[in-house]
Scaffold this motif. Structure first.
Motif, mmCIF file in Angstrom:
data_model
loop_
_atom_site.group_PDB
_atom_site.id
_atom_site.type_symbol
_atom_site.label_atom_id
_atom_site.label_comp_id
_atom_site.label_asym_id
_atom_site.label_seq_id
_atom_site.Cartn_x
_atom_site.Cartn_y
_atom_site.Cartn_z
ATOM 1 N N ALA A 31 9.892 6.138 -8.895
ATOM 2 C CA ALA A 31 9.573 6.903 -7.938
ATOM 3 C C ALA A 31 9.673 8.542 -9.206
ATOM 4 O O ALA A 31 8.374 8.556 -9.085
ATOM 5 C CB ALA A 31 9.604 7.323 -6.393
ATOM 6 N N VAL A 77 10.372 4.015 3.744
ATOM 7 C CA VAL A 77 11.186 2.834 3.029
ATOM 8 C C VAL A 77 12.117 2.622 4.463
ATOM 9 O O VAL A 77 12.707 1.380 4.934
ATOM 10 C CB VAL A 77 11.604 2.304 1.937
ATOM 11 N N TYR A 114 7.276 -0.502 -4.427
ATOM 12 C CA TYR A 114 7.458 0.237 -3.320
ATOM 13 C C TYR A 114 7.151 -0.725 -1.634
ATOM 14 O O TYR A 114 5.519 -0.293 -1.552
ATOM 15 C CB TYR A 114 6.670 1.610 -2.317
ATOM 16 N N GLY A 121 12.357 -4.922 -2.394
ATOM 17 C CA GLY A 121 12.028 -4.391 -3.337
ATOM 18 C C GLY A 121 11.354 -5.195 -3.394
ATOM 19 O O GLY A 121 10.100 -5.297 -3.545
ATOM 20 N N ASN A 126 0.417 1.287 -4.249
ATOM 21 C CA ASN A 126 1.708 0.938 -5.506
ATOM 22 C C ASN A 126 0.758 0.943 -6.652
ATOM 23 O O ASN A 126 1.091 1.996 -7.389
ATOM 24 C CB ASN A 126 1.679 -0.061 -5.607
ATOM 25 N N ARG A 166 8.839 10.942 0.332
ATOM 26 C CA ARG A 166 8.122 9.839 0.152
ATOM 27 C C ARG A 166 8.086 8.592 -0.604
ATOM 28 O O ARG A 166 7.001 7.259 -0.323
ATOM 29 C CB ARG A 166 7.171 10.896 -1.641
ATOM 30 N N VAL A 167 8.792 8.198 -1.076
ATOM 31 C CA VAL A 167 9.412 6.566 -0.835
ATOM 32 C C VAL A 167 10.823 6.610 -0.022
ATOM 33 O O VAL A 167 10.623 5.254 0.421
ATOM 34 C CB VAL A 167 9.592 6.464 -2.736
ATOM 35 N N HIS A 210 6.530 -0.365 1.495
ATOM 36 C CA HIS A 210 5.577 0.249 2.494
ATOM 37 C C HIS A 210 4.292 0.703 2.009
ATOM 38 O O HIS A 210 3.408 1.049 2.717
ATOM 39 C CB HIS A 210 6.174 1.299 3.415
ATOM 40 N N LEU A 238 13.998 1.824 -6.606
ATOM 41 C CA LEU A 238 13.077 2.570 -5.843
ATOM 42 C C LEU A 238 12.647 3.395 -6.398
ATOM 43 O O LEU A 238 11.847 4.048 -6.668
ATOM 44 C CB LEU A 238 13.192 1.650 -4.094
ATOM 45 N N GLU A 239 13.743 4.455 -6.091
ATOM 46 C CA GLU A 239 13.084 5.496 -6.497
ATOM 47 C C GLU A 239 13.368 6.330 -7.819
ATOM 48 O O GLU A 239 12.502 7.081 -8.117
ATOM 49 C CB GLU A 239 14.730 6.399 -6.073
#
Lengths: 386, 281
Positions: B178, B196, A87, B281, A95, B191-192, A89, B174-175
């Motif tokens: 998550a 981002v 992630y 990423g 993370n 949240r992600v 951010h 990325l998702e």
């Protein structure tokens, strides 16, 4: 800890069948590799185990629980992606801690667990950095830490090493093997790199076009490939495949005869196959199971003794034919020669002291215990050598 | 060397061309009235007298233009309400639509996107009358809502277009990561995905706000009183009063462009990231 069972899993994307009726039983704490070229369905299969894709048909079981309809957040899994998918951010600490936070682990325990995982992956000094400030290898370690911190039952890895440079890949490969030894988790590992699969796995599943070609230990896959695809995909350099015909000589001996070669077979072997003369076959022989020798001046080449057949020196081996050296590739510990056998290229591994070079004529010897026979049409293995 | 130098010269010329009118308006706004007639570039005796008119809400000033200037604070608040609402509508509707277009393969998604874009090419004047009749029949004339709706109509296609492109640069993994880490689909989005994509969201949000702030035609059409008139429409009233000193008008101009200017400067890094950049990423 978890045993993973896949029952007749099938996945269609529109008209494309990505995974076709795959059944698999993965033992608890096993390291299982899904191996195949890109587009063979291995990643789709992994995503179905993760719950990121839902199967068109079939079931996924974790131990005694049918998880086919369970979303990924409620399966006890962790996953490492080819792109790491950190992630961007969040700091490294967050993370790694994210999954624990999502599962309601208290902040105190989170800190301890993250520290422990960071120690295992040797990234303690990176915890307060952002992912973009990390090198590829460090990102990989963070991704692994994020996965192991939750101590999941099943650990899924989707080509985790393919974005690393060659040197780092070797280091991380060893690291993965160490991790598997330390952690009590079931590893399912996707790769297109046959060397990785041979080094890491307890068992390998070789896939092609959505179907399983062969399941077995690295040794059995390498030594007894089920068909020409597996034989050609596993092993480097790829196995040499020569087209030929099964023939019986006047003396009752069996041979495979093709363009530029004639390879004797043990009668017992042929009998076990139950094959008749005249059948078209592909003969497979790996580079290290071929010997090369100087061309003998005597006319009676059938009675020669191979002096250089790998691992078989001393036994009586007959030359299978003459060949011309086309390419000489010294690799330090080994020397690879590409020779021309009746128009086909055959790769031979030999000792680096060998002085043979382009244009030389050589005598070829196949290790009779190490040759593979495949059906000329279907490519299926005709006999199990072992 | 020469390449570099000519590049700097070109950039400098562009900066002068783009900012000179604004700089001059700003300079004039600090001049006493007589200096303007002397065609000065820079105020000799700077004054903030021109501005005092605008913040003299209770004042009795009988200066020419004072009646208009007195309404400025209220009009700025109107513009703020309208602009913020347009921005919020753009962000909520735009991000949901763009997410669907970027992530969910459905039949006709390209067609839909082209339709959005095509709707941008219809000139505002062409639908002015129907829009007016529509607003009248819903009783929305002279309300903030009428202006908000019309501005959203014009800004949303652009927002969706930009956000869709930006969202597509977010790696799907990325998702997925998550989800595996324990997020529901909505949790992964909140949240992600959204954190981002903040630069992109900020960029389109500010664009929508500034577009709404500067829009004149529909605001003029739908509003009649200070209850809903935004600052652009109010400022145009100066044009009808011939005697208003140019310095006062310049001060009004500065007040109108101040907020968009400040916003762009505050968020310029995010805007540039959002329009030209991508998420890695």
């Amino acid at each position: 800890m978890a045993r993973v069972r896949l029952n007749n899993l099938t996945k269609h994307f529109g008209d494309v069948v990505a995974v076709d009726d795959v059944s698999l039983d993965i033992a608890d704490r096993e390291f299982l590799t899904l191996l195949g070229p890109s587009g063979c369905g291995k990643t789709t299969l992994l995503n179905m185990i993760a719950g990121l894709e839902s199967p068109t048909a079939g079931e996924v079981w974790f131990d005694d629980r049918n998880v086919t309809a369970v979303p990924p957040e409620r399966r006890d899994i962790a996953m490492v992606f080819q792109t790491y998918a950190l992630y961007p951010h969040m700091h490294v600490f967050d993370n790694v801690a994210f999954g624990l936070k999502m599962r309601g682990v208290p902040a105190e325990d989170r800190k301890k667990l993250v520290q422990a995982a960071a120690k295992t992956m040797e990234i303690e000094h990176l915890l307060d950095r952002k992912p973009r400030a990390l090198s590829g290898g460090q990102r990989q370690r963070v991704a692994l830490a994020r996965a192991i911190v939750r101590n999941p039952g099943v650990f899924l890895l989707d080509e985790p090493l393919s974005n690393l440079d060659a040197q780092l890949r070797v280091v991380m490969r060893t690291e993965l093997k160490r991790l598997h030894g330390e952690l009590e988790m079931t590893f399912v590992y996707v790769t297109h790199d046959q060397a990785e699969s041979l080094i890491l796995s307890d068992r390998i599943v070789v896939m092609k076009e959505g179907t399983i070609q062969q399941i077995g230990t690295p040794e059995s896959i390498y030594d007894s490939p089920a068909n020409t695809f597996v034989a050609g995909f596993v092993g480097s350099p790829p196995i040499n495949l020569l087209k030929g015909v099964l023939e019986q000589t006047g003396g009752g001996d069996w041979r495979v005869v093709g363009e530029g070669f004639s390879c004797g077979m043990a009668t017992s072997m042929v009998e076990r196959m139950g094959q008749s003369a005249g059948r078209e076959v592909s003969l497979g022989v790996r580079a290290e199971d071929i010997g090369v020798g100087e061309v003998q001046s005597t006319a009676n080449s059938d009675s020669e003794t191979a002096s250089e057949t790998g691992g078989q020196s001393g036994t009586q081996v007959r030359s299978v034919g003459r060949a011309e050296v086309v390419v000489r590739e010294p690799m330090g510990s080994d020397l690879f020669l590409t020779v021309d056998v009746g128009g086909s290229n055959v790769k031979v591994r030999t000792r680096p002291e060998n002085r043979m070079d382009r244009g030389d004529n050589v005598e070829l010897y196949f290790d009779p215990g190490k040759i593979h026979l495949f059906d000329g049409e279907s490519g299926e293995a005709l006999l199990d050598i072992r | 060397m020469w390449r570099r130098a000519s590049l700097y010269i070109y950039a400098l010329a562009a900066v002068i061309y783009l900012t000179l009118p604004f700089a001059w308006v700003a300079a004039v706004s600090f001049m006493p009235e007589r200096e303007v007639t002397q065609q000065r570039w820079w105020p000799e005796e700077p004054t903030i007298g021109n501005y005092s008119l605008y913040f003299d809400v209770e004042g009795q000033s009988a200066d020419v233009g004072a009646a208009i200037a007195r309404q400025f604070p209220r009009a700025i608040i109107n513009s703020l309400i309208i602009g913020s609402a347009v921005m919020l509508l753009n962000l909520t509707c735009g991000s949901l639509a763009a997410y669907a277009l970027a992530r969910l393969p459905f039949r006709g998604n390209l067609l839909l996107l082209l339709f959005y874009l095509g709707s941008r090419s219809v000139p505002g004047v062409a639908i002015m009358i129907p829009m007016y009749l529509l607003m009248r029949s819903y009783g929305l004339l002279d309300t903030h809502l009428s202006v908000i709706l019309s501005h959203t109509t014009f800004t949303l296609p652009f927002t969706i277009w930009i956000l869709k492109g930006y969202f597509q640069t977010v790696p799907l993994d990325l998702e997925r990561a998550a989800r595996v880490d324990g997020c529901t689909p909505l949790g992964a989005l909140v949240r992600v995905f959204l954190p981002v994509t903040t630069p992109g969201l900020v960029a389109v949000g500010i664009f929508a706000f500034i577009a709404s702030w500067g829009e004149f035609l529909f605001a003029l059409l739908f509003t009649t009183t200070i209850a809903s008139r935004p600052v652009t429409v109010l400022a145009s009233d100066f044009a009808q009063e011939l005697q208003v000193p140019f310095t006062v008008i310049a001060a009004g101009g500065v007040l109108v462009i101040l907020l968009p200017l400040v916003l762009s400067f505050l968020f310029q890094r995010l805007i540039i990231q959002g329009i030209g950049g991508s998420v890695t990423g």
